[in-house]
Each structure stands twice: as structure tokens, then as C-alpha cells.
Design an enzyme around this catalytic site. Structure first.
Site, PDB file in Angstrom:
ATOM      1  CG  ASP A   8      -1.966  -1.083   1.187  1.00 34.56           C
ATOM      2  OD1 ASP A   8      -2.064  -1.767   0.155  1.00 34.56           O
ATOM      3  OD2 ASP A   8      -2.695  -1.241   2.189  1.00 34.56           O
ATOM      4  CG  ASP A 129     -13.004  -1.790  -0.438  1.00 37.11           C
ATOM      5  OD1 ASP A 129     -12.509  -2.931  -0.499  1.00 37.11           O
ATOM      6  OD2 ASP A 129     -12.611  -0.838  -1.132  1.00 37.11           O
TER       7      ASP A 129
END
Length: 242
Positions: A8, A129
Site C-alpha cells: 500500500d 469494501d
């Protein structure tokens, strides 16, 4: 089941966050290229790369990092973050990404998803998500009124081959995986599902692998690897042994 180590990227650094909260970001590797080098050496066949700046703003900031990794290693890249239009999706593919990941656009622009299905086929995944069962968007900073199960059913009808399902409420906590909602989402989707969120032990990896019959095809692992809970080699073994 494939294990996808996560990279990330925020402000050019490799970070991990808790529950998608940018205020909790902590650096875990000096650079994306160094993180990729380590993970490839440990046996990674895929890397899951997220441009967190792009997720939050809609303007990708890490394409040059993706190009560096793709040019240096033969590892396959699954990557996204800020893909809100067709041209940006093409830029990710041209940077060397094998599977582009689209998130917010699945809610805000279904027509784009249809175009990307036609263009990329198996080279496309949609990130679903969820927070309390509802889809989170804009880098998890907003929560929609769309149920995750409803969205994945629509995506299946549209021909999306793969979804990446994350329970945002447990992401980065190492507290264990959410098997109940994962199975519900997988049942609603009916295609290939990659899981992310809360993985803290090899038992979590094994438990997910036992959901193969529901279409569970992969697991994304981040904090547990960087924090030394287990090695990538151990996770790869656990994913196959279950």
C-alpha cells in the site's frame, strides 16, 4: 488459493493502516521497489498494490512505482487506487498491471465497469469494501447506502470475473477474518472472490482456503507479513495445505 502480499503506497512510502483510517498509517518498508524485492525473493507470484493517494483523491500518484516493479520483476501485479475513468484504467494496464482493480466506480459509474469488462475480461477485478454490510467508497472515507451483497450480485450479472472483498471494520487489526460475511458475499457473487481484512494467523489463511467451494480464490495479506506474524512461505504453504 493464491496469497497476495500487499504493498500500500502513500506519499511514496509503503504503509499499513488500521480500519482504513489514514491517520493510522505507519511506514513498513522504505520504498515500493524494496518491498517488492523482498516479497518476490520470498516466493510471491502476485503482488497486490494499492495507490492510497489515488484511492482518496481519484488521481493516481504511483504509476511510476508500478512501472518500476513491472520492469524489474516477473511477478504479476494486481493494482488499483483512483481508477475512476477508462483512460486511467488503461494507464494502469500500460504500467504493467496484469489485473486492474476498480473500487468506487463500481457504485458511481456502472457504465465504466461494463466497458472495462469488455476491454480487460479476466484482467479486471472490482474491490467491494464494506462497513457494516454497506459499500465504502473514496478510499473508505465515505459509506454508501448500497449493500455489499446487492452490489456483487449486480457485478456478477455484468460479467465481472473477480471481486476483492474487504470488511473495512477489521482491516489491519490482525483480529481474524470475517468468514460469515465473506461466505454471504461469495454466495451472492458466484464467481472468483479474493478476501482481504484482519488476517492475523496461518489459521486464518487455512480457514479461508476451506471456502474454495464458495469460489474463494485468494487472500491478501499485509500487516501480518510486515509485522512478522508469519512468513510469506508459511502463508503459501497454509493456503495449499488446507
Amino acid at each position: 488459493m493464491i496469497v497476495y502480499p500487499a504493498i500500500d503506497i502513500l506519499d511514496g512510502k509503503v504503509v499499513r493502516m488500521t480500519r482504513g483510517d489514514f491517520a493510522t498509517a505507519e511506514e513498513v518498508a522504505p520504498s515500493p521497489l524494496e518491498a517488492a524485492k523482498r516479497l518476490v525473493a520470498e516466493g510471491a507470484e502476485w503482488l497486490h498494490v494499492v495507490d492510497l493517494d489515488g484511492s482518496r483523491t481519484g488521481r493516481p500518484a504511483s504509476l511510476h512505482h508500478l512501472r518500476q516493479i513491472a520492469n524489474r520483476f516477473t511477478v504479476k501485479l494486481q493494482a488499483g487506487g483512483g481508477i475512476r475513468d477508462f483512460d486511467t484504467a488503461e494507464a494502469f494496464a500500460e504500467a504493467g498491471v496484469s489485473r486492474i482493480v476498480v473500487g468506487t466506480a463500481a457504485v458511481s459509474d456502472p457504465e465504466l465497469i461494463g466497458r472495462l469488462v469488455d476491454r480487460h475480461a479476466d484482467g479486471l477485478a472490482v474491490a467491494v469494501d464494506a462497513r457494516n454490510g454497506l459499500v465504502a467508497t473514496s478510499g473508505w472515507t465515505e459509506t454508501s447506502d448500497v449493500k455489499a451483497t446487492d452490489l456483487v450480485h449486480r457485478l456478477a450479472v455484468m460479467g465481472v470475473p473477480t471481486i476483492i472483498y474487504t470488511n473495512v471494520s477489521i482491516d489491519g487489526t490482525l483480529q481474524g477474518v470475517d468468514l460469515v460475511s465473506t461466505e454471504a458475499v461469495a454466495r451472492a457473487f458466484g464467481g472468483d472472490v479474493i478476501y482481504s481484512g484482519g488476517v492475523g494467523s496461518l489459521d486464518d489463511v487455512r480457514a479461508l482456503a476451506r471456502l474454495r467451494h464458495r469460489g474463494l480464490r485468494g487472500v491478501i495479506v499485509g500487516r501480518a507479513l510486515y509485522g512478522g506474524r508469519f512468513t510469506l512461505a508459511q502463508a503459501l504453504e497454509a493456503a495449499q495445505a488446507a
